[in-house]
Write a protein that holds these residues in place. Structure first.
Motif, mmCIF file in Angstrom:
data_model
loop_
_atom_site.group_PDB
_atom_site.id
_atom_site.type_symbol
_atom_site.label_atom_id
_atom_site.label_comp_id
_atom_site.label_asym_id
_atom_site.label_seq_id
_atom_site.Cartn_x
_atom_site.Cartn_y
_atom_site.Cartn_z
ATOM 1 N N ALA A 116 -7.113 2.367 -2.798
ATOM 2 C CA ALA A 116 -5.745 2.503 -2.292
ATOM 3 C C ALA A 116 -5.379 1.440 -1.266
ATOM 4 O O ALA A 116 -4.248 0.951 -1.256
ATOM 5 N N LYS A 117 -6.302 1.034 -0.424
ATOM 6 C CA LYS A 117 -5.964 0.045 0.601
ATOM 7 C C LYS A 117 -5.756 -1.359 0.030
ATOM 8 O O LYS A 117 -5.254 -2.230 0.715
ATOM 9 N N TYR A 118 -6.115 -1.565 -1.244
ATOM 10 C CA TYR A 118 -5.926 -2.874 -1.884
ATOM 11 C C TYR A 118 -4.808 -2.854 -2.922
ATOM 12 O O TYR A 118 -4.521 -3.872 -3.542
ATOM 13 N N ASP A 119 -4.178 -1.690 -3.101
ATOM 14 C CA ASP A 119 -3.172 -1.530 -4.151
ATOM 15 C C ASP A 119 -2.003 -2.504 -4.047
ATOM 16 O O ASP A 119 -1.369 -2.808 -5.046
ATOM 17 N N ASN A 120 -1.692 -2.987 -2.854
ATOM 18 C CA ASN A 120 -0.538 -3.873 -2.691
ATOM 19 C C ASN A 120 -0.874 -5.352 -2.797
ATOM 20 O O ASN A 120 0.019 -6.193 -2.719
ATOM 21 N N ASP A 121 -2.150 -5.712 -2.969
ATOM 22 C CA ASP A 121 -2.503 -7.111 -3.220
ATOM 23 C C ASP A 121 -1.919 -7.496 -4.571
ATOM 24 O O ASP A 121 -1.923 -6.696 -5.511
ATOM 25 N N TYR B 172 2.258 -8.821 -10.305
ATOM 26 C CA TYR B 172 1.749 -7.464 -10.414
ATOM 27 C C TYR B 172 0.928 -7.137 -9.186
ATOM 28 O O TYR B 172 0.120 -7.954 -8.736
ATOM 29 N N SER B 173 1.083 -5.938 -8.672
ATOM 30 C CA SER B 173 0.173 -5.447 -7.634
ATOM 31 C C SER B 173 -1.052 -4.877 -8.350
ATOM 32 O O SER B 173 -1.004 -4.596 -9.553
ATOM 33 N N ILE B 174 -2.114 -4.680 -7.617
ATOM 34 C CA ILE B 174 -3.303 -4.074 -8.224
ATOM 35 C C ILE B 174 -2.963 -2.669 -8.729
ATOM 36 O O ILE B 174 -3.421 -2.263 -9.798
ATOM 37 N N LYS B 175 -2.135 -1.964 -8.017
ATOM 38 C CA LYS B 175 -1.716 -0.625 -8.452
ATOM 39 C C LYS B 175 -1.037 -0.691 -9.819
ATOM 40 O O LYS B 175 -1.302 0.127 -10.698
ATOM 41 N N GLU B 176 -0.153 -1.683 -10.010
ATOM 42 C CA GLU B 176 0.526 -1.842 -11.301
ATOM 43 C C GLU B 176 -0.452 -2.243 -12.401
ATOM 44 O O GLU B 176 -0.324 -1.807 -13.543
ATOM 45 N N LEU B 177 -1.424 -3.090 -12.050
ATOM 46 C CA LEU B 177 -2.422 -3.503 -13.042
ATOM 47 C C LEU B 177 -3.223 -2.301 -13.536
ATOM 48 O O LEU B 177 -3.507 -2.178 -14.726
ATOM 49 N N LYS B 178 -3.590 -1.424 -12.615
ATOM 50 C CA LYS B 178 -4.367 -0.240 -12.995
ATOM 51 C C LYS B 178 -3.577 0.645 -13.956
ATOM 52 O O LYS B 178 -4.128 1.192 -14.895
ATOM 53 N N LYS B 179 -2.273 0.758 -13.732
ATOM 54 C CA LYS B 179 -1.430 1.578 -14.600
ATOM 55 C C LYS B 179 -1.164 0.894 -15.935
ATOM 56 O O LYS B 179 -1.004 1.555 -16.954
ATOM 57 N N LYS B 180 -1.086 -0.425 -15.914
ATOM 58 C CA LYS B 180 -0.676 -1.192 -17.090
ATOM 59 C C LYS B 180 -1.610 -1.005 -18.274
ATOM 60 O O LYS B 180 -1.219 -0.530 -19.312
#
Length: 138
Positions: free
Chosen positions: A4-9, A23-31
Motif C-alpha cells: 500500500a505505501k508504494y501504490d502511488n509510485d 500507471y500507478s502500481i495500484k492500477e498495474l495490480k488491478k490491470k
C-alpha cells in the motif's frame, strides 16, 4: 498490505518521447497482474514475481506499434536500456514487476527500486532493469 505505501509510485509510457499513459502500481495490480516463477543466481534459485507482462501492458494501449521496433526502458537515474519490440511483445516473456516472493521489490532489495523489468528467459538478476520509471516506445 505491505504494498500500500508504494501504490502511488508511477510508470510513464511514452511514444516517441510524448506521454501516452501513466500507471500507478495500484492500477498495474488491478490491470492484469499475474504471478510467475523465474530463476536467479545463474539458474540455481527460483523466485516468484508479481507484475504485468509488457505484451499486455503495451498491447492494451491505443498506439500503432507496427512502425516502432524498439522499446527504451529508462531508470530513475536517466539511464536507458533498449529491447527489440519483438521480445517485449512476446507472450509472458518480459514483465514489469512490483513484487518478488510476496514482498514489494524495494523491500526485497532496496537497490531495485519499486519497479523492475525482467526478461523471464534470463537466469541471472544482473540482467534485470531496476528503478524503472519510463517505457518509451520508439
Amino acid at each position: 498490505m505491505n504494498m500500500a505505501k508504494y501504490d502511488n509510485d508511477i510508470i510513464v509510457i511514452k511514444g516517441n518521447g510524448d506521454e501516452i499513459k501513466s500507471y500507478s502500481i495500484k492500477e498495474l495490480k488491478k490491470k492484469a497482474g499475474s504471478k510467475k516463477e523465474v530463476y536467479i543466481n545463474n539458474g540455481l534459485e527460483k523466485v516468484k514475481i508479481e507484475g504485468v507482462s509488457l505484451e499486455k501492458l503495451i498491447g492494451s494501449l491505443d498506439f500503432n506499434l507496427r512502425e516502432r521496433p524498439v522499446i527504451s526502458i529508462e531508470d530513475s537515474d536517466g539511464n536507458s536500456n533498449r529491447f527489440p519490440m519483438s521480445i517485449a511483445l512476446e507472450v509472458d516473456r518480459v514483465y514489469l514487476v512490483y513484487k518478488i516472493d510476496g514482498e514489494p521489490i524495494v523491500e526485497y532489495n532496496p537497490s531495485y527500486g519499486t519497479l523492475v523489468v525482467i526478461d523471464t528467459t534470463t537466469k541471472n538478476a544482473n540482467s534485470w532493469i531496476t528503478n524503472v520509471k519510463t517505457l518509451n516506445i520508439q
